[in-house]
Structure formats: C-alpha cells, structure tokens
Design a protein around this motif. Structure first.
Motif, PDB file in Angstrom:
ATOM      1  N   GLY A 145       0.540  -1.112  -0.029  1.00 40.43           N
ATOM      2  CA  GLY A 145       0.022  -0.090  -0.121  1.00 40.43           C
ATOM      3  C   GLY A 145       0.793   1.372  -0.016  1.00 40.43           C
ATOM      4  O   GLY A 145       0.385   2.300  -0.117  1.00 40.43           O
ATOM      5  N   THR A 146       1.515   0.827   0.747  1.00 34.92           N
ATOM      6  CA  THR A 146       2.594   2.515   0.354  1.00 34.92           C
ATOM      7  C   THR A 146       4.128   2.161  -0.217  1.00 34.92           C
ATOM      8  O   THR A 146       4.483   3.471  -1.210  1.00 34.92           O
ATOM      9  CB  THR A 146       3.943   2.029   1.887  1.00 34.92           C
ATOM     10  OG1 THR A 146       2.849   1.997   2.679  1.00 34.92           O
ATOM     11  CG2 THR A 146       4.844   3.323   2.001  1.00 34.92           C
ATOM     12  N   SER A 147       4.757   1.227  -0.801  1.00 36.10           N
ATOM     13  CA  SER A 147       6.004   1.596  -1.904  1.00 36.10           C
ATOM     14  C   SER A 147       5.448  -0.332  -2.208  1.00 36.10           C
ATOM     15  O   SER A 147       4.649  -1.440  -1.640  1.00 36.10           O
ATOM     16  CB  SER A 147       6.728   1.258  -1.205  1.00 36.10           C
ATOM     17  OG  SER A 147       7.528   0.498  -0.810  1.00 36.10           O
ATOM     18  N   VAL A 148       6.337  -0.326  -3.303  1.00 38.00           N
ATOM     19  CA  VAL A 148       6.429  -2.350  -4.489  1.00 38.00           C
ATOM     20  C   VAL A 148       8.201  -2.241  -4.190  1.00 38.00           C
ATOM     21  O   VAL A 148       8.151  -1.285  -5.327  1.00 38.00           O
ATOM     22  CB  VAL A 148       5.789  -1.516  -5.667  1.00 38.00           C
ATOM     23  CG1 VAL A 148       6.348  -2.828  -6.372  1.00 38.00           C
ATOM     24  CG2 VAL A 148       4.808  -0.736  -6.182  1.00 38.00           C
ATOM     25  N   LYS A 149       8.354  -2.886  -3.878  1.00 41.99           N
ATOM     26  CA  LYS A 149       9.275  -3.754  -3.936  1.00 41.99           C
ATOM     27  C   LYS A 149       9.668  -4.291  -5.021  1.00 41.99           C
ATOM     28  O   LYS A 149       8.705  -5.566  -5.595  1.00 41.99           O
ATOM     29  CB  LYS A 149      10.286  -4.034  -2.771  1.00 41.99           C
ATOM     30  CG  LYS A 149      10.467  -3.106  -1.623  1.00 41.99           C
ATOM     31  CD  LYS A 149       9.060  -3.326  -0.629  1.00 41.99           C
ATOM     32  CE  LYS A 149       9.349  -2.378   0.573  1.00 41.99           C
ATOM     33  NZ  LYS A 149       8.094  -1.981   0.983  1.00 41.99           N
ATOM     34  N   TYR A 150      10.484  -4.659  -5.926  1.00 41.26           N
ATOM     35  CA  TYR A 150      11.261  -5.640  -7.323  1.00 41.26           C
ATOM     36  C   TYR A 150      12.530  -6.553  -6.866  1.00 41.26           C
ATOM     37  O   TYR A 150      13.496  -5.129  -7.217  1.00 41.26           O
ATOM     38  CB  TYR A 150      10.781  -5.541  -8.222  1.00 41.26           C
ATOM     39  CG  TYR A 150      10.826  -4.318  -9.272  1.00 41.26           C
ATOM     40  CD1 TYR A 150      12.479  -4.502 -10.158  1.00 41.26           C
ATOM     41  CD2 TYR A 150      11.254  -2.851  -8.568  1.00 41.26           C
ATOM     42  CE1 TYR A 150      13.179  -3.351 -10.473  1.00 41.26           C
ATOM     43  CE2 TYR A 150      11.631  -1.637  -8.990  1.00 41.26           C
ATOM     44  CZ  TYR A 150      12.924  -2.388 -10.175  1.00 41.26           C
ATOM     45  OH  TYR A 150      12.945  -0.908 -10.836  1.00 41.26           O
ATOM     46  N   GLY A 151      13.021  -7.137  -7.790  1.00 42.18           N
ATOM     47  CA  GLY A 151      14.185  -8.010  -8.107  1.00 42.18           C
ATOM     48  C   GLY A 151      14.009  -9.090  -8.606  1.00 42.18           C
ATOM     49  O   GLY A 151      13.130  -9.598  -9.474  1.00 42.18           O
TER      50      GLY A 151
END
Length: 242
Positions: A50-56
């Motif tokens: 809901g606050t941020s999106v992380k990816y890798g």
C-alpha cells in the motif's frame, strides 16, 4: 546507479541498465551457492504494498538484484502502476535476458487461477483487475499473481523460518495486516481465496467502522497509519516533541 535507473524508469523514459548479473557471481558472499544453482531459472519478483512496491531478480532463494522501491501513490489507479511494472520488467530484462517468469504479490484478494485481483483495501481503484493477463501480454513472460501474505508464508515454509514444518501461520505487518496459512504441507487459500486474511477481522465490536464498515478491524489498530496516528496523539498529549 540504481537510484538513477529507478528515477528515470519512473519518468517513463528508457531506463539505464541495472547492475550486470556477472557482478553478483564474482562479488556475492555466497557466490559458490549461486554458481551451483546456475541451472535454476531466473524470475522477477514484485512485492506490491500500500505504501511502496519492491522488485528484484531471484534464482531459487538467492536474490540477484533489487530495484529502487516504487512509491505506490505516485501511480494512481491500476493502469498507471501496471505500466510502471512493465517498464521496470523490460529494463531488468536488458541485463537479465534469461528471466523466464514474473511473480507478483498483492495486498488483497486474488483469484490465482485467473490471475484476477478482486480488490485491494489499501490501494485505491484496484477492483477486478486482470493483472496476470495484462503483464503477460505486455512483457511476453508468464506471470503469476498471488496474495502477498500467502507468498511470504509459502516462502518461509520453503526456505525460511517454517522450513521443515507441516503447519504454519504467517502474519504480515505493514500498511495493512495480512496472514497466510500452510496446512499439512500445502498453502491454504480457502474456497474464495480469502483464508488467512485477518486484517479486516473485528477485534472490538464497539470500535469505529473501518473501510469495509466492520467495527474495530484489526488493521485499524495494527496498520502503520493508525499506529502512527495514535503515537502522534499520545506524544501531543504528553507534550513531547518528535
């Protein structure tokens, strides 16, 4: 370099390349285990919050690359945020061309059989979004959508704190509160894909109605927003400056 790549990616222009995968094979403290897993397919993982999106990029349980977090609120509505996912996926593919799949964890109800996001409590506008199909069509990669707490729960079951267990309960604390269940060695989603979702469970029937109208929802007490608001009110009452 990573910050520059992510900021340009958010502006929608062509993205400079992230770190080359060879960097990880030579400098990673567990480089021998990574080389041993060289036949394991690469995949892109996206953790939407809901606050941020992380990816890798991952190979098995090894993380090869992580991008700069994306601020969820910077991309109002599913169309804009999915377009950002696609831009970042394609940018990552430049240096990881052998990526074979994409997995997305989302904070809400997901029909995993159809890759359909029913609704997200803490991200506006996400209702009946065909996330899997849109990402697959735009990237050409097979994509899989799952509830984020379920994904975390199964990862802990396979590789983390729950490894070797037959039954596991996992709870996520962030913008909202989520939960996942592994029962008798299998991820349990329930008949409507909502098993383990404890965030909207009423813990005080005299409490204030939350976003879905249910009084005293757990998330209204344990989510980051409500906790921050209560802390600020207590500090103000105690006349303590933060």
């Amino acid at each position: 370099m990573v910050k520059r790549w992510a900021s340009v990616c958010r502006r929608g222009t062509s993205c400079p390349a992230p770190l080359h995968p060879d960097h990880f094979f030579h400098s990673h403290p567990h480089s021998h285990s990574i080389q041993h897993m060289s036949n394991t397919p690469l995949a892109i993982g996206i953790d939407m919050g809901g606050t941020s999106v992380k990816y890798g990029v991952v190979r098995g349980h090894e993380v090869l690359y992580t991008g700069e977090p994306i601020i969820t609120a910077d991309f109002p509505g599913p169309k804009a945020l999915i377009a950002e996912f696609v831009r970042c996926i394609k940018a990552v593919q430049v240096d990881f061309p052998t990526v074979e799949a994409v997995g997305v964890g989302v904070p809400g109800f997901v029909d995993v059989q159809r890759g359909l996001v029913y609704e997200l409590t803490n991200v506006r506008g996400w209702k009946n979004v065909a996330l899997r199909n849109e990402l697959t069509q735009a990237t050409g990669l097979p994509c899989f959508a799952e509830n984020d707490a379920n994904a975390m729960c199964f990862a802990e079951f396979m590789h983390g704190a729950g490894k070797g267990a037959r039954n596991l309960i996992a709870v996520t604390l962030g913008t909202g509160v989520g939960g996942g269940l592994v029962l008798d060695g299998r991820l349990y989603r329930g008949s409507t894909f909502g098993a383990g979702e404890i965030g909207q469970m009423s813990i005080d029937y005299r409490g204030k109605p939350f976003v879905h109208g249910n009084p005293g929802a757990l998330e209204s007490y344990a989510g980051i927003g409500p906790m921050s608001q209560r802390a600020a009110a207590l500090y103000k009452k105690a006349k303590v400056k933060v």
